[in-house]
Write a protein that holds these residues in place. Structure first.
Motif, mmCIF file in Angstrom:
data_model
loop_
_atom_site.group_PDB
_atom_site.id
_atom_site.type_symbol
_atom_site.label_atom_id
_atom_site.label_comp_id
_atom_site.label_asym_id
_atom_site.label_seq_id
_atom_site.Cartn_x
_atom_site.Cartn_y
_atom_site.Cartn_z
ATOM 1 N N CYS A 127 0.851 -1.249 0.006
ATOM 2 C CA CYS A 127 0.180 0.066 -0.120
ATOM 3 C C CYS A 127 0.856 1.186 -0.041
ATOM 4 N N PRO A 128 0.437 2.339 -0.421
ATOM 5 C CA PRO A 128 1.174 3.598 -0.378
ATOM 6 C C PRO A 128 1.843 3.813 0.678
ATOM 7 N N ASN A 129 1.125 3.678 1.968
ATOM 8 C CA ASN A 129 1.704 4.198 3.327
ATOM 9 C C ASN A 129 3.124 3.288 3.711
ATOM 10 N N SER A 131 4.601 1.772 1.456
ATOM 11 C CA SER A 131 5.718 2.051 0.482
ATOM 12 C C SER A 131 6.486 3.229 0.792
ATOM 13 N N TYR A 132 5.866 4.304 1.459
ATOM 14 C CA TYR A 132 6.408 5.518 1.834
ATOM 15 C C TYR A 132 7.275 5.371 2.931
ATOM 16 N N ASN A 165 4.174 3.393 -5.913
ATOM 17 C CA ASN A 165 2.867 3.353 -5.197
ATOM 18 C C ASN A 165 2.936 4.536 -4.163
ATOM 19 N N VAL A 166 3.801 5.167 -4.117
ATOM 20 C CA VAL A 166 3.599 6.279 -3.138
ATOM 21 C C VAL A 166 2.871 7.743 -3.999
ATOM 22 N N THR A 168 0.553 7.506 -6.148
ATOM 23 C CA THR A 168 -0.788 7.230 -6.287
ATOM 24 C C THR A 168 -1.616 8.051 -5.033
ATOM 25 N N ASP A 169 -0.662 8.254 -3.997
ATOM 26 C CA ASP A 169 -1.457 9.093 -2.768
ATOM 27 C C ASP A 169 -1.041 10.437 -2.880
ATOM 28 N N SER A 173 2.374 12.128 -1.696
ATOM 29 C CA SER A 173 3.443 12.821 -2.494
ATOM 30 C C SER A 173 3.797 14.089 -2.163
#
Length: 367
Positions: A127-129, A131-132, A165-166, A168-169, A173
């Protein structure tokens, strides 16, 4: 072995060992248990991110097994809780639900490239979180790029996946851009010869620019706000070109109008390119142009062109027109382009035709 209900934990119980065998066997046993993923494993540090299929942990200070013959051995990839590969980054990765990688009883050790591929593939589902968080931990490999098309020992594709991934949010970003507003990237070379020259010149310029190498990252970081170094180099170089005089601008407008009336407004460009004046006779007229890959001809987009000052001040009409059209015709990819040959042939026939239109243009140029 005693019977027991399956609680999901693997155990090995050995009894009735002779006392003199206990100490060396226990030492060996403790070492062997490090090849399995379990919470008390002394090689595994604190948790970074955990997902359904993959989890990442920091490494402890305890040396990895076999580090003496592999100095780059800093991390471990576990697959279904069993160590299967060495990593050159200080992290422990536990990959689950990859039965094809563990269906053989051989349990051989993977090469680094295969391990990176498996981790990169699993990262697609992060998920983006997560991945961040993971991306922020991996700052030491943000600049990883393949040395050539055969280079498979790189974390480049893994970092690319995390960045995508990041990206996309939007909130993540924006947070990344705010926290890392001093990142730059240098695009990778391609089949575009002119662009490759620009990239190489930018690479040389970087050495004198004062930009820290640690701030230059993988080109994919453009999705998170990293600034292109080629644009910075281009702006500095263009600032060195002198402004055109009123007389030179008038002659440049004349040449643009002549070409547009002969070939049509959209033949070479959709909008007139910016014109920069150079006192150098060997200046590359299209050094800041890019190929338009949306067109099958792969021609260059004429956004900026460099023009010799003498072309606008000392050249006669025919010389100026031929030189100017030749600059614009360079947009047709190569000197062997049929379209370029057609343009120059048509222009030559027109100039020697002696038509009234050409005579009037020649007189206007002199005035």
């Amino acid at each position: 072995m005693s019977k027991r209900s399956d609680d999901g934990t693997t155990r090995l119980r050995i009894t009735n060992m002779r006392k003199e065998c206990d100490e060396p066997f226990l030492a060996t046993g403790e070492s062997l248990t490090n090849y399995f993923f379990y919470p008390e494993n002394p090689l595994i540090g604190s948790l970074i991110v955990q997902d359904e299929k993959i989890s990442f942990y920091r490494r402890t200070q305890m040396p990895c097994p076999s580090k003496w013959f592999d100095p780059d051995f800093r991390g471990i990839l576990f697959i279904n809780n069993f160590a299967r590969a060495r990593l050159d980054i200080p992290f422990v990765v536990n990959l689950k639900a990859d039965m094809r990688a563990s269906d053989s009883r051989k349990r051989d050790v993977f090469g680094t490239s295969k391990a990176i591929r498996k981790i990169s593939s699993a990262a697609k589902d992060l998920c983006p979180n997560a991945s961040y968080t993971l991306l922020c931990e991996l700052g030491s490999i943000w600049s990883n790029t393949p040395r050539n098309y055969k280079d498979i020992l790189t974390w480049y594709f893994f970092i690319c996946q995390l960045v995508r991934n990041v990206a996309t949010d939007e909130s993540l970003s924006a947070r990344f851009r705010e926290a890392h507003d001093d990142l730059y990237y240098l695009e990778r070379k391609s089949s575009d010869r002119r662009r490759n020259v620009l990239i190489e010149n930018t690479r040389k310029w970087i050495e004198e620019s004062g930009i820290k190498r640690t701030n230059i990252v993988n080109p994919i970081f453009r999705l998170l706000g990293a600034k292109p170094l080629t644009d910075m180099y281009e702006a500095e170089v263009l600032s060195e070109y002198k402004s055109a005089t009123e007389h030179e601008l008038k002659r440049a407008d004349f040449l643009f109008a002549f070409v547009e009336s002969l070939f049509g407004r959209n033949f070479f460009y959709e909008t007139r390119p910016e014109l920069y004046i150079s006192d150098k006779s060997n200046a590359d007229s299209l050094q800041f142009s890019e190929r338009d890959y949306s067109k099958s001809s792969r021609r260059y987009k004429l956004g900026k062109i460099i023009c010799r000052r003498t072309l606008l001040t000392e050249s006669g009409f025919e010389e100026a027109v031929v030189a100017f059209v030749n600059i614009l015709a360079e947009s047709f990819s190569t000197k062997r382009s049929k379209k370029r040959a057609y343009v120059l042939t048509l222009l030559g026939e027109l100039l020697i035709s002696g038509s009234k239109w050409v005579t009037a243009a020649r007189n206007a140029w002199r005035d």
